[in-house]
Scaffold this motif. Structure first.
Motif, PDB file in Angstrom:
ATOM      1  N   LYS A  43       6.803   0.770  -0.232  1.00  0.00           N
ATOM      2  CA  LYS A  43       6.652   2.100   0.462  1.00  0.00           C
ATOM      3  C   LYS A  43       7.069   1.969   2.053  1.00  0.00           C
ATOM      4  O   LYS A  43       7.895   2.624   2.462  1.00  0.00           O
ATOM      5  CB  LYS A  43       5.326   2.596   0.589  1.00  0.00           C
ATOM      6  CG  LYS A  43       5.147   3.831   1.390  1.00  0.00           C
ATOM      7  CD  LYS A  43       3.635   4.518   1.247  1.00  0.00           C
ATOM      8  CE  LYS A  43       2.709   3.399   2.066  1.00  0.00           C
ATOM      9  NZ  LYS A  43       1.367   4.064   2.145  1.00  0.00           N
ATOM     10  N   ARG A  44       7.087   0.857   2.684  1.00  0.00           N
ATOM     11  CA  ARG A  44       7.400   0.464   3.814  1.00  0.00           C
ATOM     12  C   ARG A  44       8.942   0.373   3.866  1.00  0.00           C
ATOM     13  O   ARG A  44       9.491   0.959   4.734  1.00  0.00           O
ATOM     14  CB  ARG A  44       6.679  -0.884   4.272  1.00  0.00           C
ATOM     15  CG  ARG A  44       7.334  -1.131   5.742  1.00  0.00           C
ATOM     16  CD  ARG A  44       6.718  -2.386   6.055  1.00  0.00           C
ATOM     17  NE  ARG A  44       6.655  -3.443   5.386  1.00  0.00           N
ATOM     18  CZ  ARG A  44       7.588  -4.497   5.232  1.00  0.00           C
ATOM     19  NH1 ARG A  44       8.636  -4.456   6.133  1.00  0.00           N
ATOM     20  NH2 ARG A  44       7.679  -5.661   4.359  1.00  0.00           N
ATOM     21  N   VAL A  47      10.469   4.113   3.341  1.00  0.00           N
ATOM     22  CA  VAL A  47      10.493   4.790   4.662  1.00  0.00           C
ATOM     23  C   VAL A  47      11.549   4.266   5.654  1.00  0.00           C
ATOM     24  O   VAL A  47      12.120   5.032   6.186  1.00  0.00           O
ATOM     25  CB  VAL A  47       9.033   4.841   5.265  1.00  0.00           C
ATOM     26  CG1 VAL A  47       9.125   5.463   6.630  1.00  0.00           C
ATOM     27  CG2 VAL A  47       8.032   5.415   4.194  1.00  0.00           C
ATOM     28  N   ASP A  68       4.596   9.510   0.510  1.00  0.00           N
ATOM     29  CA  ASP A  68       3.862   8.716   1.577  1.00  0.00           C
ATOM     30  C   ASP A  68       2.785   9.672   2.254  1.00  0.00           C
ATOM     31  O   ASP A  68       3.111  10.314   3.053  1.00  0.00           O
ATOM     32  CB  ASP A  68       4.665   8.037   2.457  1.00  0.00           C
ATOM     33  CG  ASP A  68       4.043   7.175   3.531  1.00  0.00           C
ATOM     34  OD1 ASP A  68       2.559   6.835   3.478  1.00  0.00           O
ATOM     35  OD2 ASP A  68       4.718   6.581   4.563  1.00  0.00           O
ATOM     36  N   LEU A  71       1.885   8.381   6.466  1.00  0.00           N
ATOM     37  CA  LEU A  71       3.087   7.889   7.328  1.00  0.00           C
ATOM     38  C   LEU A  71       2.784   7.251   8.722  1.00  0.00           C
ATOM     39  O   LEU A  71       3.501   6.288   8.893  1.00  0.00           O
ATOM     40  CB  LEU A  71       3.977   9.142   7.518  1.00  0.00           C
ATOM     41  CG  LEU A  71       5.228   8.898   8.282  1.00  0.00           C
ATOM     42  CD1 LEU A  71       6.131   7.950   7.486  1.00  0.00           C
ATOM     43  CD2 LEU A  71       6.211  10.127   8.537  1.00  0.00           C
ATOM     44  N   THR A  74       2.318   3.817   7.913  1.00  0.00           N
ATOM     45  CA  THR A  74       3.427   3.267   7.403  1.00  0.00           C
ATOM     46  C   THR A  74       4.407   2.605   8.554  1.00  0.00           C
ATOM     47  O   THR A  74       4.944   1.740   8.655  1.00  0.00           O
ATOM     48  CB  THR A  74       4.242   3.884   6.553  1.00  0.00           C
ATOM     49  OG1 THR A  74       3.173   4.370   5.455  1.00  0.00           O
ATOM     50  CG2 THR A  74       5.341   3.217   5.949  1.00  0.00           C
TER      51      THR A  74
END
Length: 146
Positions: A43-44, A47, A68, A71, A74
């Motif tokens: 996910k990181r 993004v 996400d 956010l 993150t």
């Protein structure tokens, strides 16, 4: 018809047999089964890739575009792990029942966008997804990554 009588092992024998079997299994040569590597596009990184491609997000857009739900966390992880400064701008959007909600819009400046691409390209090379940085950068720009 004859019946065969099953002999029950003594209480201590069952435990000893299990221990002996376990010891024998440990002494045999075994092959180690390695866990498969975690997916590269976490996910990181997803993004960071979105922001590196020039996108900007607030927390509600991140849910629909990148799945996400957290956010801000993150973004904090991106800043901590990748040392990339993410710019913020406050804006008001319509929230529950149309009430205005103040949220941050996250984006990367031009210099940070370049650093993010370099970081992603280096990570892709380290993971074996690209043979060198130039090909990784081409993949990122062409949209072939992720």
């Amino acid at each position: 018809m004859s019946t065969t009588e099953r002999k029950r092992p003594a209480p201590g024998d069952a435990g000893r047999a299990a221990r002996n079997e376990h010891r024998a299994a440990l002494n045999r040569e075994t092959t180690t089964v390695r866990r498969p590597p975690k997916a590269f596009w976490t996910k990181r990184r997803r993004v960071l890739l979105f922001l590196a491609r020039g996108g900007s997000l607030n927390r509600f857009e991140a849910v629909s575009k990148l799945h996400d739900w957290v956010l801000p966390s993150t973004v904090a992880a991106i800043q901590e792990a990748d040392s990339i400064e993410v710019a913020r701008r406050y804006e008001q959007v319509s929230g529950f029942m149309g009430n205005p909600v103040t949220v941050s819009r996250y984006r990367l400046t031009d210099t940070e966008r370049l650093r993010a691409r370099q970081k992603l390209a280096a990570d892709m090379c380290a993971a074996g997804l690209a043979k060198d940085r130039e090909s990784a950068l081409r993949m990122l720009e062409a949209g072939e990554a992720a």
